[in-house]
Design a protein around this motif. Structure first.
Motif, PDB file in Angstrom:
ATOM      1  N   THR A 110      58.161  50.598  46.087  1.00  0.00           N
ATOM      2  CA  THR A 110      57.572  49.687  47.065  1.00  0.00           C
ATOM      3  C   THR A 110      56.793  48.584  46.352  1.00  0.00           C
ATOM      4  O   THR A 110      56.859  47.413  46.720  1.00  0.00           O
ATOM      5  N   GLY A 111      56.047  48.981  45.313  1.00  0.00           N
ATOM      6  CA  GLY A 111      55.296  48.005  44.528  1.00  0.00           C
ATOM      7  C   GLY A 111      56.203  46.982  43.879  1.00  0.00           C
ATOM      8  O   GLY A 111      55.858  45.796  43.779  1.00  0.00           O
ATOM      9  N   HIS A 112      57.378  47.431  43.441  1.00  0.00           N
ATOM     10  CA  HIS A 112      58.351  46.522  42.824  1.00  0.00           C
ATOM     11  C   HIS A 112      58.796  45.462  43.826  1.00  0.00           C
ATOM     12  O   HIS A 112      58.896  44.279  43.492  1.00  0.00           O
ATOM     13  N   GLN A 113      59.028  45.887  45.081  1.00  0.00           N
ATOM     14  CA  GLN A 113      59.444  44.944  46.112  1.00  0.00           C
ATOM     15  C   GLN A 113      58.310  43.996  46.476  1.00  0.00           C
ATOM     16  O   GLN A 113      58.520  42.788  46.642  1.00  0.00           O
ATOM     17  N   TYR A 114      57.072  44.530  46.591  1.00  0.00           N
ATOM     18  CA  TYR A 114      55.913  43.684  46.873  1.00  0.00           C
ATOM     19  C   TYR A 114      55.742  42.617  45.788  1.00  0.00           C
ATOM     20  O   TYR A 114      55.480  41.454  46.089  1.00  0.00           O
ATOM     21  N   ARG A 115      55.874  43.039  44.544  1.00  0.00           N
ATOM     22  CA  ARG A 115      55.674  42.086  43.441  1.00  0.00           C
ATOM     23  C   ARG A 115      56.716  40.968  43.485  1.00  0.00           C
ATOM     24  O   ARG A 115      56.418  39.803  43.187  1.00  0.00           O
ATOM     25  N   PRO A 144      47.912  39.441  42.688  1.00  0.00           N
ATOM     26  CA  PRO A 144      48.354  40.417  41.686  1.00  0.00           C
ATOM     27  C   PRO A 144      47.341  41.536  41.472  1.00  0.00           C
ATOM     28  O   PRO A 144      47.727  42.700  41.269  1.00  0.00           O
ATOM     29  N   SER A 145      46.064  41.205  41.513  1.00  0.00           N
ATOM     30  CA  SER A 145      45.042  42.233  41.322  1.00  0.00           C
ATOM     31  C   SER A 145      45.035  43.205  42.505  1.00  0.00           C
ATOM     32  O   SER A 145      44.806  44.407  42.335  1.00  0.00           O
ATOM     33  N   TRP A 146      45.287  42.674  43.706  1.00  0.00           N
ATOM     34  CA  TRP A 146      45.385  43.553  44.890  1.00  0.00           C
ATOM     35  C   TRP A 146      46.528  44.540  44.730  1.00  0.00           C
ATOM     36  O   TRP A 146      46.369  45.736  44.989  1.00  0.00           O
TER      37      TRP A 146
END
Length: 420
Positions: A119-124, A104-106
């Protein structure tokens, strides 16, 4: 404390732990050590202490102490390794951070560095739903390729699609590459892992007659001009939703793609378009596209007059009746409803972009022009997506090359002359 020493777990009569016995102990140090350590060279275990450098995160002085070595030589060898790592900046310490803490910190750091929110939403989602539940308890420093391989095999056994598995793996690999660059790990444990092959699927789209059927039906709904413009320009959903009237030039018959509005969950975010090559690209407009925009502009003005002071005029092209910009999900949902009513084969809104590319390529437009209109990062991307549509264009190119030559003066080739 001396660099190399022995120590045991014994305590004195008062219950106090004895001190360590350095390799070259002073009289005071011998007096504070366990008497058995002095008389029995096999009692206790060897250890070492090293001081040097500062911690990259806290700035505190690094103090390294390790025990449990059977012989003095083992302790000396390990100490030499630590000294070398400290001197070269490669010392990682006794890492206790797990993947559940690191990942999560990454991602938060990636978002701060400019990763697109969508993109961040999909990664999360991949982190929280797949990677952390499976690997979150593993220490970052102890993650091995076997862990990752087992994780991938589990995903396959659960029936996850090849494309999804590859995306999940790519997320993990990106995070571990960052850890490697920061010297948090010695290697990327996700590298060179066998992945299921993702078959390339051709973009299944409507035939020209079906496109016309759809456009005829779209003409009867309020936001029909939006779908018409999408077919004629190949804009992405976010780009259509983010279009402003200031970006449309009726005189030059073109529009400029300057921003997009994407939906992350229930939140709509405005920002740059998906690719650098797609940012600020100019897309020429044909007669029907211009007509669709003019008709929409007239309708929007009528709605503006009807709502009066309550109308929210912020310059967006495609809006609700009160001037608020359309939510991207609304665009797709309305499209799906319209397709169902027409009885056409199901197709996602994004496929209208493919429809535009198909019409261009079928019309003999050069693939470089198609790539530029679509805002692809490279022509290779366009070619990979639409290679199955290039056959006719290649055949037309061959005929065009021959047509450029003057008529043949000699005897034309025949099957007989070829066999001779």
């Amino acid at each position: 404390m001396a660099d190399i020493y022995r120590r045991c777990g014994c305590r004195d009569g008062a219950g106090k732990a004895y001190g360590p016995l350095p390799d070259r102990a002073t009289q005071t140090q011998r007096a504070a050590a366990c008497p058995v350590l002095i008389s029995d060279s096999k009692h206790g275990s060897w250890g070492f202490a090293v001081s040097g450098g500062t911690h990259a995160g806290s700035g505190k002085r690094v103090q390294v102490r390790k025990m449990g070595f059977t012989t003095k030589r083992e302790a000396q060898q390990e100490r030499a390794k630590v000294v070398d790592q400290l001197a070269t900046g490669r010392y990682k310490g006794d890492q206790k951070v797990t993947l559940g803490v690191y990942l999560p910190s990454w991602l938060d750091r990636r978002l701060l560095d400019g990763l697109r929110p969508s993109t961040g939403h999909q990664y999360r989602a991949y982190l929280e739903n797949d990677i952390i539940p499976a690997l979150g308890a593993v220490k970052l420093s102890e993650l091995r390729k076997s862990h990752v391989d087992r994780f991938i095999q589990t995903l396959r056994a659960e029936g996850r699609g090849a494309t999804t598995i590859r995306r999940i793996h790519a997320t993990l690999s990106s995070a571990l590459s960052a850890a490697e660059r920061l010297d948090l790990v010695d290697f990327n444990a996700a590298a060179k892992i066998a992945l299921p092959a993702a078959s390339k699927t051709k973009a299944k789209i409507w035939e020209p007659e079906q496109v016309r059927t759809f456009l005829d039906a779209a003409a009867l709904v309020r936001v029909g001009p939006l779908y018409e413009l999408t077919i004629y320009t190949g804009l992405r959903r976010g780009e259509v939703a983010g279009l402003r009237w200031a970006d449309v030039d009726f005189t030059k018959r073109e529009l400029v793609v300057r921003q997009q509005r994407v939906q992350v969950g229930k939140v709509v975010l405005e920002g740059a378009v998906k690719t650098d090559s797609g940012q600020d690209r100019r897309v020429s407009l044909g007669s029907e596209a211009v007509a669709a925009l003019l008709a929409w502009k007239l309708r929007q003005q009528q709605e503006h007059d009807a709502w009066g002071a309550a109308y929210q005029d912020n310059g967006w092209v495609f809006t609700y009746e009160d001037g608020r910009p359309l939510i991207p999900e609304y665009i797709s949902r309305t499209f799906d409803t319209l397709v169902t009513k027409t009885g056409l084969p199901h197709m996602s809104f994004h496929k209208l972009r493919h429809e535009h590319a198909s019409l261009l390529l079928s019309g003999g437009v050069d693939i470089a022009v198609v790539s530029k209109r679509l805002g692809h990062s490279t022509i290779a991307v366009t070619s990979d997506l639409y290679s199955h549509l290039l056959t006719d264009a290649n055949r037309a190119a061959a005929d065009a090359a021959e047509a450029m030559l003057p008529p043949r003066r000699g005897v034309a080739h025949t099957s007989h002359t070829l066999d001779a």
